[in-house]
Design an enzyme around this catalytic site. Structure first.
Site, PDB file in Angstrom:
ATOM      1  N   SER A 115       0.811  -1.208   0.000  1.00 39.08           N
ATOM      2  CA  SER A 115       0.000   0.000   0.000  1.00 39.08           C
ATOM      3  C   SER A 115       0.846   1.261   0.000  1.00 39.08           C
ATOM      4  CB  SER A 115      -0.900   0.004   1.253  1.00 39.08           C
ATOM      5  OG  SER A 115      -0.127  -0.031   2.429  1.00 39.08           O
ATOM      6  N   CYS A 116       2.102   1.144  -0.452  1.00 42.62           N
ATOM      7  CA  CYS A 116       2.998   2.290  -0.346  1.00 42.62           C
ATOM      8  C   CYS A 116       2.749   3.317  -1.433  1.00 42.62           C
ATOM      9  CB  CYS A 116       4.465   1.829  -0.403  1.00 42.62           C
ATOM     10  SG  CYS A 116       4.917   1.053  -1.965  1.00 42.62           S
TER      11      CYS A 116
END
Length: 276
Positions: A115-116
Site C-alpha cells: 500500500s505504499c
C-alpha cells in the site's frame, strides 16, 4: 534477554468436550533496532536469533553492502528491560569508511509495502539500478523432481515451527537439493534476510547456482531480496503477486509458486527447470 520462544497459559476449547487449561509455546517477537555506527537506521520486528545474519542480510537487501569486507563489525549495544536484564535488541553495524551511508530520512529504498503507492515500473527500475549482481548469465538447470521436493525438505528442518507453529522459513538449496542454510522467523522477509546475511558473512555472494525456497507466498519484496543477493531461482509454496512476477521477469529470476506435491507453477524464466 531476548527469547526465541515464550510460554503462555491458555484455555483450549473443543466442540466434543469441556475446556481445558494448558501451557502453549509461542514464537518470540521483539523489536530490533539497527544502527550504522552511531546513527539509527531502522527498527524491525523479528524472532530473536541469528540477529547478525539478519542485519547483514538487511543491508544487502537495502543495496548498502554486497561483500563481507564492507562490514567491519557487528555488535550488540547495551540495553536493559524493566527487570534490568540485557535485551540484545540493538545491533550496531560498523561499515568500512568508503561504504556510502544510506539515506536515513523518510525516503528509503525499501519497496516492501503493498500500500505504499509506489508505481510498479518505478519500483522495478529502482531495484534493478541498485543491484550489483545479475542472474541472466546463470542458466544452470534444476531437475523438476529436485525442485518439487524442496518444500518437504524445508519443512523437515523447521525446528522452531515444530515448537510453535508460528514462524516462516527460508531455505537456501544447491541445484541438487542440498540444504545450505535454513532460517526461521515470524517475518518471512526476516527469514530471507537471515539466509542472505549468513551467505554474505560466509563470503558466498553472489548466490549463483542456488534456489531460495520460502514457506509462504512470493512477494515483490522477496524477489527484490533474491535479486540483490544474486539468487537465480525463488520458489514458494503459495502464490506470487503480479508485481513479484514482473520483477522476476525483468531481472532474470526464475519464479516458482504453488510448489506442492507433484505440481508447481513457473511464472518467469522456466528455462532453468529441467523436466522429462
Amino acid at each position: 534477554m531476548a527469547r526465541v520462544t515464550d510460554r503462555r497459559r491458555i484455555v483450549r476449547f473443543r466442540l466434543d468436550g469441556p475446556p481445558s487449561r494448558r501451557e502453549d509455546r509461542l514464537a518470540g517477537e521483539e523489536p530490533l533496532e539497527i544502527r550504522l555506527g552511531a546513527r539509527a537506521f531502522t527498527v524491525t520486528m523479528r524472532t530473536p536469533g541469528e540477529d547478525f545474519d539478519l542485519v547483514a542480510g538487511f543491508l544487502v537487501s537495502e543495496g548498502v553492502v554486497s561483500e563481507p569486507g564492507e562490514i567491519i563489525s557487528l555488535r550488540y549495544c547495551a540495553g536493559v528491560d524493566e527487570q534490568g536484564q540485557q535485551t540484545f535488541n540493538v545491533v550496531e553495524a560498523q561499515l568500512r569508511p568508503d561504504v556510502p551511508l544510506p539515506d536515513t530520512g523518510m525516503e528509503r529504498h525499501v519497496y516492501t509495502s503493498s500500500s505504499c503507492g509506489i508505481c510498479g515500473t518505478a519500483s522495478i527500475d529502482a531495484v534493478r539500478k541498485s543491484a550489483r549482481f545479475e542472474k541472466h548469465d546463470d542458466d544452470g538447470a534444476v531437475d523438476l523432481a529436485v525442485l518439487a521436493s524442496l518444500p518437504e525438505r524445508l519443512r523437515a528442518g523447521q525446528k522452531l515451527f515444530d515448537r510453535t507453529g508460528g514462524v516462516h522459513a527460508a531455505g537456501l538449496f544447491s541445484r541438487d537439493g542440498e540444504l545450505l542454510c535454513l532460517r526461521e522467523d515470524v517475518g518471512r522477509h526476516n527469514a530471507v534476510d537471515k539466509v542472505v546475511g549468513w551467505a554474505l558473512r560466509a563470503g558466498h555472494l553472489p548466490l549463483c547456482g542456488t534456489i531460495l525456497q520460502v514457506s509462504g507466498r512470493a512477494s515483490f519484496e522477496l524477489v527484490q531480496k533474491a535479486h540483490l543477493a544474486g539468487v537465480p531461482m525463488l520458489a514458494a509454496v503459495s502464490a506470487p503477486s503480479s508485481l513479484a512476477a514482473d520483477l522476476a521477469e525483468k531481472t532474470g529470476i526464475t519464479l516458482v509458486g504453488f510448489s506442492r506435491g507433484n505440481t508447481l507453477n513457473c511464472y518467469a524464466h522456466s528455462h532453468r527447470i529441467r523436466a522429462e
